[in-house]
Design a protein around this motif. Structure first.
Motif, PDB file in Angstrom:
ATOM      1  N   SER A 278      65.327   2.914  -8.393  1.00 59.86           N
ATOM      2  CA  SER A 278      64.073   2.237  -8.057  1.00 59.86           C
ATOM      3  C   SER A 278      63.241   1.888  -9.287  1.00 59.86           C
ATOM      4  CB  SER A 278      63.238   3.100  -7.106  1.00 59.86           C
ATOM      5  OG  SER A 278      62.850   4.318  -7.720  1.00 59.86           O
ATOM      6  N   ASP A 282      61.864  -1.699  -9.075  1.00 57.06           N
ATOM      7  CA  ASP A 282      60.429  -1.974  -8.959  1.00 57.06           C
ATOM      8  C   ASP A 282      59.997  -3.051  -9.947  1.00 57.06           C
ATOM      9  OD1 ASP A 282      60.453   0.074  -7.133  1.00 57.06           O
ATOM     10  OD2 ASP A 282      59.107   1.399  -8.229  1.00 57.06           O
ATOM     11  N   SER A 288      56.933  -1.314  -4.948  1.00 54.63           N
ATOM     12  CA  SER A 288      57.368   0.068  -5.069  1.00 54.63           C
ATOM     13  C   SER A 288      58.281   0.410  -3.891  1.00 54.63           C
ATOM     14  CB  SER A 288      56.170   1.030  -5.087  1.00 54.63           C
ATOM     15  OG  SER A 288      56.630   2.370  -5.065  1.00 54.63           O
ATOM     16  N   TRP A 289      59.575   0.412  -4.142  1.00 53.34           N
ATOM     17  CA  TRP A 289      60.544   0.691  -3.078  1.00 53.34           C
ATOM     18  C   TRP A 289      60.381   2.110  -2.537  1.00 53.34           C
ATOM     19  CZ3 TRP A 289      64.226  -2.758  -1.102  1.00 53.34           C
ATOM     20  CH2 TRP A 289      64.241  -4.017  -1.717  1.00 53.34           C
TER      21      TRP A 289
END
Length: 391
Positions: A278, A282, A288-289
């Motif tokens: 991530s 991101d 923001s995963w």
């Protein structure tokens, strides 16, 4: 909101940050003390997150009203099981999770839905598998049905290698089940999506490279080559799965091979991706995963997910791996990397022990480049395997 998080390793740091942004009180479990993320949580309980009955007991004792899996398939199984037993929101049913994450069950689902995936056969008996291997065209892949991160997987070029691979795969499978599937040549890629109401709202793509261990990803470069054409094929396949199984909101990740410019789905998972995926994801997408995954797993509304999402820039991570098992003498980041690095997370330090250098990273480096060509040259064409010196 009191959340039971199932691990606090380096891969789970993003989920911890996401849960903190939601104002959650976090109780975290883990097999060993000293996990890197435990200090950011409110309470640590030593427990194996793959032990579903033990985690159910802890959830009851702690009066957790939410549960969040970690970046491991066994955490997803346990979270779905506990959520189902306690009526907690934000999770697919335990049966659905197994249908997706167990390779034998997913391949059966793939046949039912006519998904684009290599042929495969599932086995729970060694003798039956070996008889089948006498009828196939080589090479083939042999994999445990319920393992992740490439554990127990092997390519076999002939019957002798395949029989050995079958024995190895059964040894890694907790439920004593394996799959034998067609080997597909080509380039390997990842494709992460975020589902809201069974529709893909955003996706993130990457190229996957494995040098030290052919079955465990070492470097991801973002975005994937030819990702727009691949997305045109993969998104309808993912939405077909989501609508058939009525999947909850959240991350849906898959790996695919690009063979003759056509994507072939290898496997899927319903969780945040490991290797600190991530961090560059991101940067690539601007969202923001882990935060949105935390919202989804807590059963919170995701209808205001930020769209549209575009992929901009060139980012990557590199796992810092040793060349053999033993004690680390020194870790040196090449000066050539300095102009591209935007972050790092080191898990080990000099004096620490590497017990499985093919699967046990000492840390991760995160890069930003000006072009895909520059990224390819620095990380792949000029690949470095000398960052760790052993005693």
């Amino acid at each position: 909101m009191k959340v039971l998080l199932l691990n606090a390793g380096h891969n789970d740091l993003g989920l911890i940050r996401g849960l903190k942004k939601l104002g959650a009180q976090i109780v975290v479990t883990g097999k060993m003390p000293g996990l890197i993320g435990a200090k950011y949580c409110d309470k640590y309980i030593q427990a194996d997150y793959s032990d579903m009955e033990k985690i159910l007991e802890i959830a009851k004792e702690e009066h957790a009203d939410r549960i969040c899996p970690c970046c491991n398939d066994y955490g997803v199984y346990t979270a779905a099981y506990v959520a189902e037993k306690l009526g907690l929101p934000g999770h697919d049913s335990y049966e659905t999770v197994c249908r997706l994450n167990h390779k034998d069950k997913f391949k059966k689902l793939a046949r039912e839905l006519d998904l684009i995936t290599p042929w495969s056969e599932a086995f729970t008996d060694t003798a039956q598998a070996e008889r089948f291997l006498k009828t196939v065209k080589y090479p083939v892949m042999v994999k445990p049905s319920d393992a992740s991160a490439g554990n127990g997987a092997a390519k076999a070029e002939n019957l002798e290698e395949a029989c050995h691979a079958v024995s190895q795969a059964f040894g890694f499978s907790r439920k004593h089940a394996i799959v034998i599937e067609q080997y597909v040549s080509g380039s390997q890629h990842g494709f992460s999506t975020f589902l809201v109401r069974e529709k893909v709202m955003a996706y993130c793509s990457n190229n996957e490279y494995s040098f030290v261990n052919p079955y465990r990803v070492e470097i991801d470069t973002f975005p994937a080559d030819g990702y727009e054409k691949a997305a045109e094929v993969l998104i309808p396949e993912i939405e077909k799965i989501a609508q058939t199984l009525h999947l909850k909101d959240g991350i849906f990740h898959l790996q695919y091979m690009l063979s003759d410019e056509k994507p072939q789905i290898l496997e899927v998972m319903r969780r945040a991706v490991g290797n600190m995926y991530s961090v560059p994801a991101d940067q690539l997408t601007g969202i923001s995963w882990d935060y949105w995954e935390a919202r989804a797993r807590c059963g919170m509304d995701c209808s205001d997910f930020p769209v549209p999402v575009r992929q901009h820039g060139y980012f990557a991570y590199k796992a810092v791996l040793g060349s053999r098992d033993g004690v680390i003498k020194r870790i040196e980041i090449p000066q050539d990397y300095d102009k591209y690095l935007f972050g790092q997370c080191m898990i080990k330090k000099p004096g620490d022990v590497i017990r499985d250098y093919k699967s046990d990273p000492a840390g991760f480096l995160f890069f930003m480049f000006q072009s895909a060509e520059e990224m390819q040259r620095v990380l792949i064409e000029e690949y470095r395997c000398d960052l760790i010196q052993m005693e």
